[in-house]
Design an enzyme around this catalytic site. Structure first.
Site, PDB file in Angstrom:
ATOM      1  N   LYS A 279       0.860   2.020  11.789  1.00  0.00           N
ATOM      2  CA  LYS A 279       1.405   1.236  10.665  1.00  0.00           C
ATOM      3  C   LYS A 279       2.867   1.613  10.446  1.00  0.00           C
ATOM      4  O   LYS A 279       3.223   2.798  10.555  1.00  0.00           O
ATOM      5  CB  LYS A 279       0.576   1.530   9.414  1.00  0.00           C
ATOM      6  CG  LYS A 279       0.908   0.674   8.198  1.00  0.00           C
ATOM      7  CD  LYS A 279      -0.047   1.006   7.045  1.00  0.00           C
ATOM      8  CE  LYS A 279       0.188   0.147   5.824  1.00  0.00           C
ATOM      9  NZ  LYS A 279      -0.759   0.444   4.725  1.00  0.00           N
TER      10      LYS A 279
ATOM     11  N   SER B 256      -3.132  -3.591   2.769  1.00  0.00           N
ATOM     12  CA  SER B 256      -1.779  -3.791   3.258  1.00  0.00           C
ATOM     13  C   SER B 256      -1.627  -3.487   4.759  1.00  0.00           C
ATOM     14  O   SER B 256      -0.629  -3.883   5.354  1.00  0.00           O
ATOM     15  CB  SER B 256      -0.833  -2.882   2.478  1.00  0.00           C
ATOM     16  OG  SER B 256      -1.132  -1.521   2.736  1.00  0.00           O
TER      17      SER B 256
ATOM     18  N   SER C 271      -6.376  -0.226   1.499  1.00  0.00           N
ATOM     19  CA  SER C 271      -5.570  -0.872   2.547  1.00  0.00           C
ATOM     20  C   SER C 271      -6.032  -0.638   3.979  1.00  0.00           C
ATOM     21  O   SER C 271      -5.489  -1.252   4.888  1.00  0.00           O
ATOM     22  CB  SER C 271      -4.117  -0.439   2.431  1.00  0.00           C
ATOM     23  OG  SER C 271      -3.502  -1.190   1.420  1.00  0.00           O
TER      24      SER C 271
END
Ligand code: GLN
Length: 461
Positions: free
Chosen positions: A73, A148, A172
């Site tokens: 990420k 997210s 997330s």
């Protein structure tokens, strides 16, 4: 194919790490449409590393993630690669060092494919808040992949990496795993070092693991768990069979959830999932009275911490530097680069901490957090593990949810585990049409191994 199977087949000479990388590179062509990645490493470099992994294997060297493509990420630092956090304010920022998790992955032989898309500073549930455009759900490209960490979820779901790292502050990792039909694991608070993770809400943030199956997630946990002198909140959490970790017999079903408005299709699949579980385990109703209020508490605690953490972006220290005459002018110009959701969180957080309001908001939210911890402890006196749906809803079309509060409600089931520091995992529970539904299991703090091995045992059947 499970990572364990890859190693077995490599041993039998049925494949090479180069052939795995070729497959990955083929799948990466889908990223044109999916936009799971904000940065992809050049194919030649990836092939070269795969070649090296093969050469080491042939010399008899074995590492736990040798030759395995992994995606990171874009709020976790990889030395020499951009780390944008999905934000214009860090558009030009290049990480000067490896996060501890990245260091561990490299030492374990993993190959880092690239940096994945996210909601700006990990604030959101759909990846639409990325300043660089949304990611699409590989199962249906009109839909969001969740957020997210939507880019990491999409990367694994589309075979563009075998494992991916995300961060989970309120859901997330688990929510996008549920939306893309894969496994998403958020460990106990402190299990994995956060050195090199860009902070959102420090009392809630944990790095989590995406995988196509629970065994792979467990392998990731073996590599990543452990106390790190660079992160004083990290702690040694056992990730192997412990005598004290008895088997799962009783599973808690939360009483209060029946009134929380599941989408009918989610409810149907989830109920079927519970019926299957009931054949093997004793399902026991437990009460977590403050479950629903946890959402409200989170939206004071997380923005309050975020407003403090984001104060460092002043246009001087990181990323996009701006031409300004005074420091305050620089601050104003740089901070105008934040997107709307980030600005909303900063305002909310500053308000929740301001004199005269702190008692009514932040302190009250912290008190509620203590209640929640107490209620989980009580529940775990009678059950070994707790089950819930991962999300109240199915993946929705890109652009369909514009009301921020509606977006926040995606986290109704995932937030309590963050507030109470507990390990939790989302596993595929079934499909409605071509859309996946996730089930979440939550275990007592530090019982991450029990949680993972239990979830893995469900897949074997
Ligand atoms: N969707 C939640 C939020 O917007 C959780 C995000 C996260 O876990 N990083 O805050």
């Amino acid at each position: 194919m499970k990572i364990g199977d890859i190693f077995e087949r490599r041993q039998r000479g049925e494949l090479t790490f180069q052939s795995i990388m070729e497959l990955t590179l083929n799948n990466l062509e889908k990223d044109e449409l999916l936009h799971a990645f904000l940065y992809k490493r050049p194919p030649e470099e990836l092939m070269k590393e795969a070649q090296q992994a093969d050469a080491l294997w042939d010399q008899g060297i074995r590492k736990p993630l040798q030759g395995i493509p992994v995606a990171i990420k874009d709020n976790i630092c990889v030395e020499g690669l951009p780390c944008t956090c999905g934000s214009k304010i860090l558009e030009n920022y290049v990480a000067p060092y490896d996060a501890t998790v990245v260091k561990k992955l490299k030492e374990a032989g993993a190959i880092i494919v690239g940096k994945t898309n996210l909601d700006e500073f990990a604030m959101g549930s759909s990846t639409e808040n990325s300043a660089f455009g949304p990611t699409r759900n590989p199962l249906d490209t009109n839909l969001v992949p969740g957020g997210s960490s939507g880019g990491s979820a999409a990367a694994v779901a589309a075979g563009m990496s075998l494992l991916a790292l995300g961060s989970d502050t309120g859901g997330s990792v688990r929510q996008p795993a549920a939306f893309t039909g894969i496994v998403g694991f958020k460990p106990s608070y402190g299990a994995i070092s956060r050195y090199g993770l860009v902070a959102f809400a420090s009392s809630l943030d944990q790095i989590g693991i995406f995988a196509a199956n629970t065994m792979d997630a467990l392998l990731g946990a073996f590599v990543l768990f452990g106390k790190d002198p660079m992160d004083s909140t990290s702690t040694e959490i056992p990730i192997g069979p412990e005598p004290s970790q008895h088997n799962v017999r009783r599973i808690g079903v939360i009483k209060e959830l029946s009134s929380l408005g599941l989408q009918p299709d989610v409810e149907r699949v989830y109920t079927q999932f519970l019926n299957t579980l009931a054949k093997q385990y004793e399902l026991v109703e437990v009460s977590i009275p403050h479950w629903e209020e946890a959402l409200a508490a989170y939206y004071f605690v997380a923005p309050a911490e975020a407003s403090a953490n984001l104060a460092r972006y002043d246009g001087v220290r990181y990323g996009s530097t701006v031409e300004a005459n005074t420091y305050w002018q620089s601050v104003r110009m740089a901070r105008s680069l934040f997107g709307d959701e980030v600005k909303r969180r900063i305002l909310l957080g500053t308000f929740a901490l301001s004199a005269g309001y702190k008692d009514a908001m932040y302190d009250k939210a912290q008190a509620l957090r203590q209640w929640l911890i107490y209620e989980f402890n009580e529940a775990f006196r009678t059950v070994d593990i707790i089950v819930s749906p991962t999300t109240p809803n199915l993946p929705f079309p890109i652009g369909a949810v514009s009301d921020p509060v509606e977006m926040y409600k995606c986290d109704l089931f995932t937030i309590p585990a963050n507030l109470a520091y507990l390990p939790a995992i989302s596993v595929p529970a079934g499909f409605t049409g071509n859309l996946p539904v996730g089930a979440q299991f939550i275990a007592p703090r530090m019982q991450d191994y029990k949680l993972l091995s239990f979830a893995a045992s469900l897949e074997v059947r």
